[in-house]
Design a protein around this motif. Structure first.
Motif, PDB file in Angstrom:
ATOM      1  N   VAL A   1       0.855  -1.176   0.000  1.00 55.74           N
ATOM      2  CA  VAL A   1       0.000   0.000   0.000  1.00 55.74           C
ATOM      3  C   VAL A   1       0.895   1.231   0.000  1.00 55.74           C
ATOM      4  O   VAL A   1       1.530   1.542   0.999  1.00 55.74           O
ATOM      5  CB  VAL A   1      -0.940   0.001   1.219  1.00 55.74           C
ATOM      6  CG1 VAL A   1      -1.758   1.273   1.256  1.00 55.74           C
ATOM      7  CG2 VAL A   1      -1.862  -1.202   1.150  1.00 55.74           C
TER       8      VAL A   1
ATOM      9  N   MET B   1       1.215   5.343  -1.532  1.00 55.79           N
ATOM     10  CA  MET B   1       0.745   6.520  -2.265  1.00 55.79           C
ATOM     11  C   MET B   1       1.931   7.040  -3.069  1.00 55.79           C
ATOM     12  O   MET B   1       2.817   7.694  -2.539  1.00 55.79           O
ATOM     13  CB  MET B   1       0.225   7.598  -1.315  1.00 55.79           C
ATOM     14  CG  MET B   1      -1.050   7.232  -0.593  1.00 55.79           C
ATOM     15  SD  MET B   1      -1.590   8.543   0.544  1.00 55.79           S
ATOM     16  CE  MET B   1      -1.992   9.855  -0.599  1.00 55.79           C
TER      17      MET B   1
ATOM     18  N   ARG C   1      -6.640   0.877  -7.628  1.00 55.82           N
ATOM     19  CA  ARG C   1      -6.734   0.604  -6.199  1.00 55.82           C
ATOM     20  C   ARG C   1      -5.804  -0.544  -5.825  1.00 55.82           C
ATOM     21  O   ARG C   1      -5.443  -1.372  -6.660  1.00 55.82           O
ATOM     22  CB  ARG C   1      -8.170   0.230  -5.801  1.00 55.82           C
ATOM     23  CG  ARG C   1      -9.166   1.311  -6.113  1.00 55.82           C
ATOM     24  CD  ARG C   1     -10.491   1.082  -5.441  1.00 55.82           C
ATOM     25  NE  ARG C   1     -11.037  -0.251  -5.664  1.00 55.82           N
ATOM     26  CZ  ARG C   1     -12.296  -0.571  -5.430  1.00 55.82           C
ATOM     27  NH1 ARG C   1     -13.117   0.330  -4.981  1.00 55.82           N
ATOM     28  NH2 ARG C   1     -12.745  -1.795  -5.634  1.00 55.82           N
TER      29      ARG C   1
ATOM     30  N   THR D   1      -5.561   1.895  -0.946  1.00 55.17           N
ATOM     31  CA  THR D   1      -5.175   3.137  -1.615  1.00 55.17           C
ATOM     32  C   THR D   1      -5.980   3.264  -2.899  1.00 55.17           C
ATOM     33  O   THR D   1      -6.255   2.283  -3.580  1.00 55.17           O
ATOM     34  CB  THR D   1      -3.671   3.172  -1.964  1.00 55.17           C
ATOM     35  OG1 THR D   1      -3.366   2.077  -2.823  1.00 55.17           O
ATOM     36  CG2 THR D   1      -2.836   3.098  -0.714  1.00 55.17           C
ATOM     37  N   ARG D   2      -6.350   4.471  -3.206  1.00 53.07           N
ATOM     38  CA  ARG D   2      -7.082   4.770  -4.439  1.00 53.07           C
ATOM     39  C   ARG D   2      -6.318   5.871  -5.166  1.00 53.07           C
ATOM     40  O   ARG D   2      -5.904   6.855  -4.565  1.00 53.07           O
ATOM     41  CB  ARG D   2      -8.501   5.251  -4.143  1.00 53.07           C
ATOM     42  CG  ARG D   2      -9.366   4.236  -3.449  1.00 53.07           C
ATOM     43  CD  ARG D   2     -10.636   4.873  -2.898  1.00 53.07           C
ATOM     44  NE  ARG D   2     -11.438   5.462  -3.943  1.00 53.07           N
ATOM     45  CZ  ARG D   2     -12.416   4.836  -4.577  1.00 53.07           C
ATOM     46  NH1 ARG D   2     -12.703   3.597  -4.260  1.00 53.07           N
ATOM     47  NH2 ARG D   2     -13.121   5.428  -5.505  1.00 53.07           N
ATOM     48  N   ARG D   3      -6.170   5.685  -6.461  1.00 53.00           N
ATOM     49  CA  ARG D   3      -5.506   6.690  -7.299  1.00 53.00           C
ATOM     50  C   ARG D   3      -6.442   6.985  -8.455  1.00 53.00           C
ATOM     51  O   ARG D   3      -6.676   6.141  -9.307  1.00 53.00           O
ATOM     52  CB  ARG D   3      -4.169   6.158  -7.807  1.00 53.00           C
ATOM     53  CG  ARG D   3      -3.379   7.108  -8.698  1.00 53.00           C
ATOM     54  CD  ARG D   3      -2.001   6.503  -8.986  1.00 53.00           C
ATOM     55  NE  ARG D   3      -1.282   7.311  -9.938  1.00 53.00           N
ATOM     56  CZ  ARG D   3      -1.309   7.103 -11.254  1.00 53.00           C
ATOM     57  NH1 ARG D   3      -2.043   6.121 -11.738  1.00 53.00           N
ATOM     58  NH2 ARG D   3      -0.615   7.863 -12.071  1.00 53.00           N
TER      59      ARG D   3
ATOM     60  N   GLN E   1      -5.211  11.065  -4.797  1.00 53.62           N
ATOM     61  CA  GLN E   1      -4.780   9.841  -4.139  1.00 53.62           C
ATOM     62  C   GLN E   1      -5.368   9.801  -2.740  1.00 53.62           C
ATOM     63  O   GLN E   1      -5.457  10.825  -2.064  1.00 53.62           O
ATOM     64  CB  GLN E   1      -3.254   9.787  -4.054  1.00 53.62           C
ATOM     65  CG  GLN E   1      -2.572   9.704  -5.408  1.00 53.62           C
ATOM     66  CD  GLN E   1      -1.087   9.913  -5.293  1.00 53.62           C
ATOM     67  OE1 GLN E   1      -0.625  10.982  -4.943  1.00 53.62           O
ATOM     68  NE2 GLN E   1      -0.326   8.875  -5.585  1.00 53.62           N
ATOM     69  N   GLU E   2      -5.771   8.629  -2.331  1.00 50.40           N
ATOM     70  CA  GLU E   2      -6.390   8.472  -1.020  1.00 50.40           C
ATOM     71  C   GLU E   2      -5.948   7.161  -0.398  1.00 50.40           C
ATOM     72  O   GLU E   2      -5.990   6.113  -1.040  1.00 50.40           O
ATOM     73  CB  GLU E   2      -7.905   8.508  -1.150  1.00 50.40           C
ATOM     74  CG  GLU E   2      -8.640   8.483   0.173  1.00 50.40           C
ATOM     75  CD  GLU E   2     -10.132   8.639  -0.006  1.00 50.40           C
ATOM     76  OE1 GLU E   2     -10.836   7.621   0.027  1.00 50.40           O
ATOM     77  OE2 GLU E   2     -10.603   9.772  -0.188  1.00 50.40           O
ATOM     78  N   LEU E   3      -5.489   7.247   0.843  1.00 49.91           N
ATOM     79  CA  LEU E   3      -5.149   6.068   1.630  1.00 49.91           C
ATOM     80  C   LEU E   3      -6.184   5.937   2.727  1.00 49.91           C
ATOM     81  O   LEU E   3      -6.330   6.834   3.560  1.00 49.91           O
ATOM     82  CB  LEU E   3      -3.749   6.214   2.231  1.00 49.91           C
ATOM     83  CG  LEU E   3      -3.375   5.215   3.332  1.00 49.91           C
ATOM     84  CD1 LEU E   3      -3.358   3.795   2.788  1.00 49.91           C
ATOM     85  CD2 LEU E   3      -2.032   5.558   3.951  1.00 49.91           C
TER      86      LEU E   3
ATOM     87  N   LYS F   1      -8.159   8.666   7.177  1.00 49.68           N
ATOM     88  CA  LYS F   1      -7.790   8.699   5.772  1.00 49.68           C
ATOM     89  C   LYS F   1      -6.701   9.740   5.553  1.00 49.68           C
ATOM     90  O   LYS F   1      -6.566  10.699   6.296  1.00 49.68           O
ATOM     91  CB  LYS F   1      -8.995   9.040   4.889  1.00 49.68           C
ATOM     92  CG  LYS F   1     -10.095   7.997   4.884  1.00 49.68           C
ATOM     93  CD  LYS F   1     -11.204   8.377   3.925  1.00 49.68           C
ATOM     94  CE  LYS F   1     -12.301   7.316   3.911  1.00 49.68           C
ATOM     95  NZ  LYS F   1     -13.373   7.645   2.951  1.00 49.68           N
TER      96      LYS F   1
END
Length: 949
Positions: free
Chosen positions: A475, A477, A497, A516-518, A539-541, A548
């Motif tokens: 995981v 970023m 993701r 994680t989302r990109r 980007q989000e973790l 978050k």
């Protein structure tokens, strides 16, 4: 059959004491019609709190009669509501249609019966008729002070019953938890009081709701189908005519269809004649009578009673239309990217209709015999023009963005409809509407034809099941960077993701997942803008729903990697650590996980993090300052995620408020200011009292800031103790470096051009205005260095090219045809950073560097007034709030002072220094006054500047 069994009724022998029952969904229309139109009942609930709240249930039944002429069957609508002692309620609605046998799909399994009772001063809820469904017991913990409703928590014995089901992924466990997910998520008390916000153990009903949500969503990511993407190439779009949407309700009676390799269009004025277009010769044929040929598969027309399958009409699932007729008894339905394709068919005889997966070979022949459909690639793929996707039809499912050729006349901003792929899969025709911003229902649509070429297809290496496994991957970023060609503004976002299971010391039966989302999305710029190929990157973790980290930036072709390194995560027993890769000595942000019921987590700052921060704050070297700055930016990602969130997270998930971290962040800011320069207001805001301030030496830091604060290096003069107003203005004039400024300096005088072709100049020595003269083409030297206003474009020109211009960039000062000075306020208003953006003579990218005093002084002397003064040593900087401007040193270390120009009653706009640095002009506006130029006019002010020796 009665839907309610109350303890208060003599006939309810099976009902538990002090309880009610909400009955299951009726199976047939006859059962539903036989129910009473309205039922209401209640039972007392003794919870030992000095009051006896009630449990109530209500049910209404509404039956509508059939209308045979419109093929509308009779329908019964049953609405149920269960109200609990805390004021929450659960509502269900059932719709049962009295249709002819074999004309609709079998109904899904009925919703089960819910039994509620109070026993031993506890509230018990049971879902009956579902194997393995556990009993949920709620214990009262008090009564709300304002609402007067009861507050509950889940009993420990209930937690033990639910835990084994939460970690299972079999059909039995899913069936047992499905109804509880509905009940807890929709109504059963899951709210926490303010007192319990930081004590998840005290109210685990919220923990149960979160656990059920995690169990429902827990699924691994599908294999990366992008790597297995069939290489689909579409030719350039060719508009061959203008049409209006077809009136037919199926492919077979549409005005647009394929026949014998040609695209035919029915004339919409008569509907009896047609013309056909040959995509190979690119010519229209003559007008002939309509001839659709003999379609071997028949029609998919949907009538009032449904679609004809065999000898009967079958009602389709709601909001769906048939895609392609496969046989007299079967049609292909498309359920969209999430569900995929299904075949609706009826068996021989009188059996009920059914849905099933399409078989690999059964689509080829109907597609070739059709008048065109959305299928291609021998029926393996389907076009979804509404989302600009093409998707696999058979499992494993997968959808890919329908990337056209990227030409200027591409379909990025246009809605597409009525796509028709030729039966051989070589061509696609569709109707193209105007851009969304120019939609006019009266305008005809463009008829477009494009070639399609599908390369060899390789199936994904791993099948994608409906319940795929958990992907165990790092995981991270990753640092932002340009990620390929930009999307058009209405394209679908690209989402990447990654998930990993993390052992934080919680109950091992509940897997804890990080994600994680990109997301890459368009920049929404016109095609001719300097950032037309610019994309936004978010980007989000996600650690938990409340914890978050997020960052959002943008990038263009050729951008270098961001200075912010990769954010990496490490799981340890009871610990979660985050750090920034590539920063030596970075103090890892470690959080301790305090586990509550059902895997709920309350986070706290680990002591080792504050120990690392104290050690770094005791150092003055550059590596320590860099590590502290990167740490502060990492913590800010958590605050940014809270600002972007649709739902406000709990306060205990804000990292900057854990322990003494907020004080540490102030100390980091102060240390960075000492190293790089600062604004005097920074030391005023420091908190120096309390245990946290003592731990981080805030008093000593404030004293160091005070000692480093230098006096204002110039004196702002005045005439008779007050500012000298030399003119009234109707609006704030444009000043250099804008082209055709309305206020500028020439030959030692301040000249004003009110856009009337006449210019008047003010002599500060004589303190009077001259006579009006005609405007000059070049009123001051080096006017060729001026640029267009930054308020008119987001693209700033440098050296014959442009680069994107953000809101954080201010105070433009051209230095040469290839270089301009810009104040970057992205680090905060109190820390402006002055950078020179310079374009090299070759085709290399625009680069940044620090300014020199010599080039700033030369630019000031050659211009018509600017932000540079003091022989290039100082710069005027206007804050965003338009209060009094600052005077800042032009080179490192940066230091700013607030100029004492106006009181808080006035705002300051368009500040400008004369080329010799002896005068300062600005426009002041009254704050809080109505827009009445006669009574509260804007005033042009001129003040002398005197350097302090």
């Amino acid at each position: 059959m009665s839907p309610f069994l109350f303890a208060t009724l003599a006939v309810a022998a099976e009902a538990p004491p002090q309880g009610v029952v909400l009955d299951a969904e009726p199976r047939t229309f006859a059962e539903a019609k036989a129910l009473p139109s309205q039922l209401t009942g209640s039972a007392a609930c003794d919870l030992g709190l000095g009051k006896t709240p009630g449990i109530t249930v209500t049910q209404t039944v509404e039956v509508t009669q059939a209308i045979p002429d419109f093929c509308r069957p009779a329908e019964a609508v049953i609405r149920q509501k269960l109200s609990l002692p805390d004021g929450s309620r659960v509502e269900r609605e059932f719709r049962i249609v009295d249709d002819a046998p074999g004309t609709q799909l079998p109904p899904p399994p009925p919703r089960p019966r819910i039994r509620v009772r109070c026993q031993a001063r506890r509230l018990e809820l049971a879902v009956e008729g579902v194997p393995e469904s556990p009993l949920l017991t709620l214990e009262p913990i008090g009564i709300g002070a304002t609402s007067g409703s009861v507050k509950f928590r889940v009993s420990r014995d209930s937690e033990a019953r639910f835990l084994p089901l939460l970690v299972r992924d079999d059909a039995g466990a899913r069936g047992a938890l499905e109804e509880w997910d509905f009940l807890v998520g929709k109504g059963v008390p899951s709210r926490m009081s303010v007192r319990e916000a930081n004590m998840l153990e005290a109210d685990s009903v919220a923990g149960l709701a979160a656990a059920l949500e995690r169990a429902r969503k827990r699924a691994a990511l599908a294999p990366d189908l992008e790597g297995d993407r069939p290489p689909l190439k579409a030719g350039a779009p060719e508009t061959i005519g203008e049409v209006r949407p077809s009136k037919g309700n199926s492919n077979e009676d549409s005005d647009l269809f394929w026949r014998q390799g040609r695209l035919c269009m029915v004339r919409q004025d008569t509907g009896k004649r047609m013309r056909c277009y040959d995509p190979v010769t690119r010519r229209w044929g003559k007008t002939v009578p309509v001839d659709r040929g003999s379609l071997a598969t028949g029609s998919t027309r949907v009538g009032a009673c449904g679609v004809r399958l065999g000898t009967r009409d079958v009602r389709l699932p709601q909001h769906l239309e048939p895609e392609l007729r496969l046989s007299p008894r079967a049609v292909l339905l498309w359920y969209g990217p999430d569900q995929g394709a299904r075949v609706l068919e009826v068996p021989e005889g009188n059996g009920p209709p059914r849905l099933r997966e399409p078989e690999a070979e059964e689509l080829k022949k109907p597609m070739l015999a059709s008048a065109g459909s959305r299928l291609f690639g021998e029926g393996r793929f389907i076009l979804d023009e509404s989302h600009k996707l093409f998707c696999s039809v058979q499992r494993p499912l997968g959808c890919w963005s329908l990337q056209w050729d990227g030409s200027p006349d591409d379909e990025g901003a246009h809605p597409l409809s009525e796509a028709r792929v030729s039966p051989d899969g070589r061509w696609v025709a569709y109707m193209r509407g105007p851009p969304s911003s120019k939609v006019d229902t009266d305008e005809p649509l463009g008829l477009v034809v494009r070639s399609l070429e599908l390369g060899p297809y390789v199936a994904p290496r791993e099948p994608v099941s409906t319940e795929p496994r958990l992907v165990r991957t790092d995981v991270v970023m990753e640092k932002p960077a340009w990620a390929g060609p930009a999307l058009k503004w209405d394209d679908e976002e690209r989402l990447f993701r990654a998930r990993i299971a993390c052992d934080l010391g919680q109950d091992p039966r509940i897997p804890f997942e990080l994600e994680t989302r990109r997301t890459v999305s368009p920049y929404n710029r016109p095609a001719d803008a300097c950032d037309s190929d610019r994309v936004r990157l978010r980007q989000e973790l996600t650690v938990t729903e409340d914890l978050k980290f997020a960052r959002s930036t943008s990038a263009v072709t050729g951008d270098s990697r961001s200075a912010m390194g990769d954010v990496k995560v490490r799981c340890q027993a009871g610990r979660l650590s985050l750090w920034v890769e590539g920063v030596p000595g970075f103090p890892a942000l470690t959080l301790a996980a305090n586990m509550g019921a059902f895997g709920a987590v309350r986070w706290s700052l680990a002591p080792e993090t504050e120990t690392r921060l104290q050690a770094l704050l005791a150092r003055d070297d550059a590596p320590a300052i860099e590590a502290l700055d990167a740490f502060a930016r990492l913590v800010k990602l958590n605050d940014d995620a809270r600002e972007m969130a649709w739902v406000k997270p709990k306060e205990d998930s804000r990292i900057s408020r854990m322990g003494c971290l907020s004080t540490a962040l102030e100390a980091i800011s102060a240390r960075k200011a000492l190293a790089e320069g600062f604004h005097p207001e920074r030391q005023v805001s420091l908190k120096t009292d309390g245990a946290c301030a003592e731990r981080y030496g805030m008093r000593a830091l404030q004293q160091r800031l005070q000692a480093a604060t230098l006096p204002l290096p110039l004196r702002v003069g005045a005439v008779k103790g007050r500012a000298e107003v030399i003119s009234q203005v109707q609006s704030v004039p444009r000043i250099p470096p804008e082209r055709q400024p309305q206020l500028y300096w020439r030959d030692g005088a301040l000249c004003m051009d009110p856009e009337a072709g006449q210019v008047r100049c003010y002599d500060p020595a004589a303190r009077k205005w001259g006579t009006a003269v005609d405007r000059q083409e070049r009123p001051f030297p080096r006017e060729d260095l001026l640029v267009k206003s930054q308020y008119q474009t987001r693209c700033y020109p440098v050296g014959g090219r442009t680069f994107p211009f953000s809101d954080a960039m201010r105070d433009i000062l051209p230095l040469s045809p290839r270089a301009s000075l810009i104040a970057d306020t992205s680090r905060g208003d109190l820390a402006p950073e002055f950078k020179v953006y310079e374009a090299p003579e070759d085709a290399g990218p625009v680069r940044t560097r620090a300014p020199t005093v010599e080039e700033l002084a030369l630019a000031a002397r050659a211009g018509g007034g600017s932000a540079s003064l003091g022989e290039g040593r100082f710069l005027l900087h206007a804050p965003k709030d338009e209060r009094s401007p600052w005077l800042c040193t032009a080179v490192r270390p940066w230091t700013c002072w607030k100029l004492p120009l106006e009181s808080e009653d006035y705002g300051v706009r368009a500040p400008m220094a004369s080329p010799d640095g002896r005068w300062l002009s600005y426009v002041r506006i009254p704050w809080g006054k109505p827009e009445d130029p006669k009574k509260y006019s804007k005033e042009l002010v001129l003040l002398p500047l005197t350097p302090i020796p």
